[in-house]
Design a protein around this motif. Structure first.
Motif: not given
Lengths: 190, 227
Positions: B86-94
Motif C-alpha cells: 500500500v505504501d509503495l503504491v500510494m507513493k507512486a500514484k498519489f
C-alpha cells in the motif's frame, strides 16, 4: 544546542501523544492510576531509547547500503517485537524488582504505535546517531509526561459527576483534547 | 458443531453493532491523526480496508499451517508485507495524499483493528467468512473516519471534500483542524453513540417490563376468577 532543541521538541512542543496521536491506546488504557502510568511511561521510554539506537543502526548500516529501504516496515516491526522480548528476558534476569514493576507493561509496548512511529521518524528525518538517541529520550519523556498528567486528572475525575454515557473512553478523549489545547501553549517555544 | 452465524450478519455486524471505532474503541491513532479532512479519512480507511481484507484472506487460508506459538509474529509479517505494498503504491500514484498522511500509512501495521481481527476471527474461520468480516469491519472504519473527517472539515474549514458548503459569513473554527479538535470531536461522538445505545436498551427493557406486568395482571385476574 541543536540536540537540546530536538529533545524539547519531541518531549513538549510536538508531544507524541497530544500532537502526533501516537500511543493513544495505552494513553486511554493505562491512565487510570498514577503509579501504573509512571511505570508504563518508564518502560516505554526504556524501549524507545533502545529502539532509536537499534533502528538507526539497522537503517543506516544495513538497509541503506544494500538499497533495501522498501523493507523498512517489516524489518522495523520485527526488530521491535524481538527487542521487547529480549528486554523482558534481560530485565527478568538482572533485576527482579524492576521486572515486577514493568513486567506486565512490556508485551503491550510491541503494539504501541509510538515505538514504530519513532523508528519511522528517525529514518524519515535522517537524524544522526546522537540526534536519534536524544529524539528517543525526548519522545519517551513526553509520553511519560502526558500519561502521568492524564492519570492524575482521571483520578480526580472519578469523583466528578460525569453523565453515564460519557464515562470511560469518551470523557478521557475530551479531557485529552483540553490537555492538547494546553500543550499548544508551548508552540511558540521553538 | 458451532452454531453458524448467517453470512449477512458477518458483514453487517462491523457497520454498527461491533463498529471498530464506536463500539470496540480500537485503532484510535490513525482515526484521530488523519481526519483533518474527509478525503484524508477516505484514503486512510481504504488503505486500512485493503490491508485488512487481504491479510484476513491470506491468514484464514493458511490458518492451519501457522504453528500456534509463532502466530502473532506470522500475522505481523503478513500484515507488514501488505502495508508495504500500500505504501509503495500510494507513493507512486498519489504522492500528495501519501505526503499528507505521512507516517500513518506505515503505521497501519500496528493498527489494533487489523491484528485484532486476525486473532479473533480470521484464524478461526473459513476464507469466505473472513472476507465478509474484514469487509464489514473496513466499512465500519470507513463510516467512522468519513463522519469524523467530514465534521472536522465542514466546521474547521467550511468545505466538504474540497467543495465549499458553508457561507463565507461562517467563521471557521480553527480548533477543529488542530489536534485538540480531533480529541474533542471523537470524544463527543463516542459519548453520543453510547447515549443512543443506552437509550435503546432502556426502552427495550421498559417495554419488556410493561409486557410482563400486563401478562401477570391477566394471570392474576384469571386466577381470581377461577377461585
Amino acid at each position: 544546542m541543536d540536540l537540546f532543541i530536538i529533545f524539547i521538541s519531541a518531549a513538549i512542543v510536538n508531544n507524541f501523544v497530544l500532537a502526533y496521536f501516537l500511543g493513544i491506546c495505552p494513553f486511554i488504557g493505562v491512565s487510570n492510576k498514577t503509579s501504573s502510568a509512571v511505570s508504563m511511561g518508564m518502560a516505554t521510554t526504556f524501549v524507545m531509547v533502545i529502539t532509536a539506537i537499534v533502528s538507526w543502526l539497522l537503517f543506516n548500516l544495513l538497509l541503506v547500503p544494500y538499497e533495501l529501504e522498501f523493507l523498512q516496515i517489516p524489518s522495523f516491526i520485527l526488530v521491535i517485537a524481538s527487542l521487547v522480548q529480549f528486554v523482558e528476558m534481560f530485565i527478568k534476569k538482572v533485576s527482579q524488582p524492576l521486572y515486577r514493576a514493568l513486567g506486565i507493561f512490556l508485551p503491550l509496548i510491541t503494539t504501541n504505535c509510538a515505538i514504530l512511529g519513532l523508528a519511522l521518524f528517525i529514518s524519515m528525518r535522517e537524524y544522526s546517531f546522537i540526534e536519534s538517541v536524544f529524539f528517543g529520550v525526548g519522545a519517551g519523556a513526553g509520553f511519560t509526561l502526558a500519561l502521568t498528567i492524564m492519570a492524575g486528572i482521571r483520578e480526580e475525575l472519578e469523583l466528578a459527576n460525569v453523565p453515564a454515557s460519557f464515562k470511560g473512553a469518551p470523557i478521557t478523549l475530551i479531557v485529552a483534547g483540553i490537555l492538547a489545547l494546553a500543550f499548544m501553549g508551548f508552540a511558540g517555544m521553538i | 458443531m458451532v452454531k453458524q452465524v448467517p453470512l449477512s450478519k458477518e458483514f453487517l455486524k462491523g457497520l454498527w453493532e461491533q463498529n471498530p471505532i464506536f463500539k470496540q474503541v480500537l485503532g484510535m491513532c490513525p482515526t484521530l491523526a488523519v481526519t483533518v479532512s474527509a478525503i484524508n479519512g477516505i484514503a486512510m480507511a481504504l488503505a486500512t480496508t485493503f490491508v485488512l481484507v487481504t491479510a484476513s484472506l491470506l491468514i484464514s487460508t493458511i490458518r492451519k499451517l501457522i504453528p500456534n506459538q509463532v502466530r502473532i509474529a506470522a500475522y505481523i509479517v503478513i500484515i507488514a508485507t501488505f502495508v508495504t505494498i500500500v505504501d509503495l503504491v500510494m507513493k507512486a500514484k498519489f504522492p500528495e495524499l501519501s505526503k499528507a498522511l505521512g507516517p500513518f500509512i506505515p503505521l497501519i501495521v500496528v493498527n489494533c483493528i487489523i491484528l485484532g481481527r486476525q486473532e479473533a476471527f480470521a484464524s478461526k474461520n473459513t476464507p469466505f467468512r473472513a472476507l465478509l468480516d474484514a469487509l464489514g469491519m473496513g466499512a465500519g472504519f470507513f463510516i467512522a473516519l468519513v463522519s469524523l473527517g467530514g465534521i472536522r472539515e465542514i466546521i474547521g474549514s467550511r468545505t466538504f471534500l474540497g467543495i465549499q458548503i458553508l457561507p463565507d459569513a461562517f467563521e471557521p473554527w480553527l480548533i477543529m483542524i488542530l489536534p485538540a479538535g480531533a480529541f474533542l470531536t471523537l470524544g463527543l461522538m463516542l459519548g453520543f453513540a453510547n447515549m443512543y445505545t443506552d437509550r435503546k436498551k432502556r426502552i427495550e427493557k421498559e417495554s419488556l417490563i410493561e409486557q410482563y406486568k400486563r401478562v401477570s395482571k391477566v394471570e392474576i385476574s384469571m386466577a381470581q376468577e377461577g377461585i
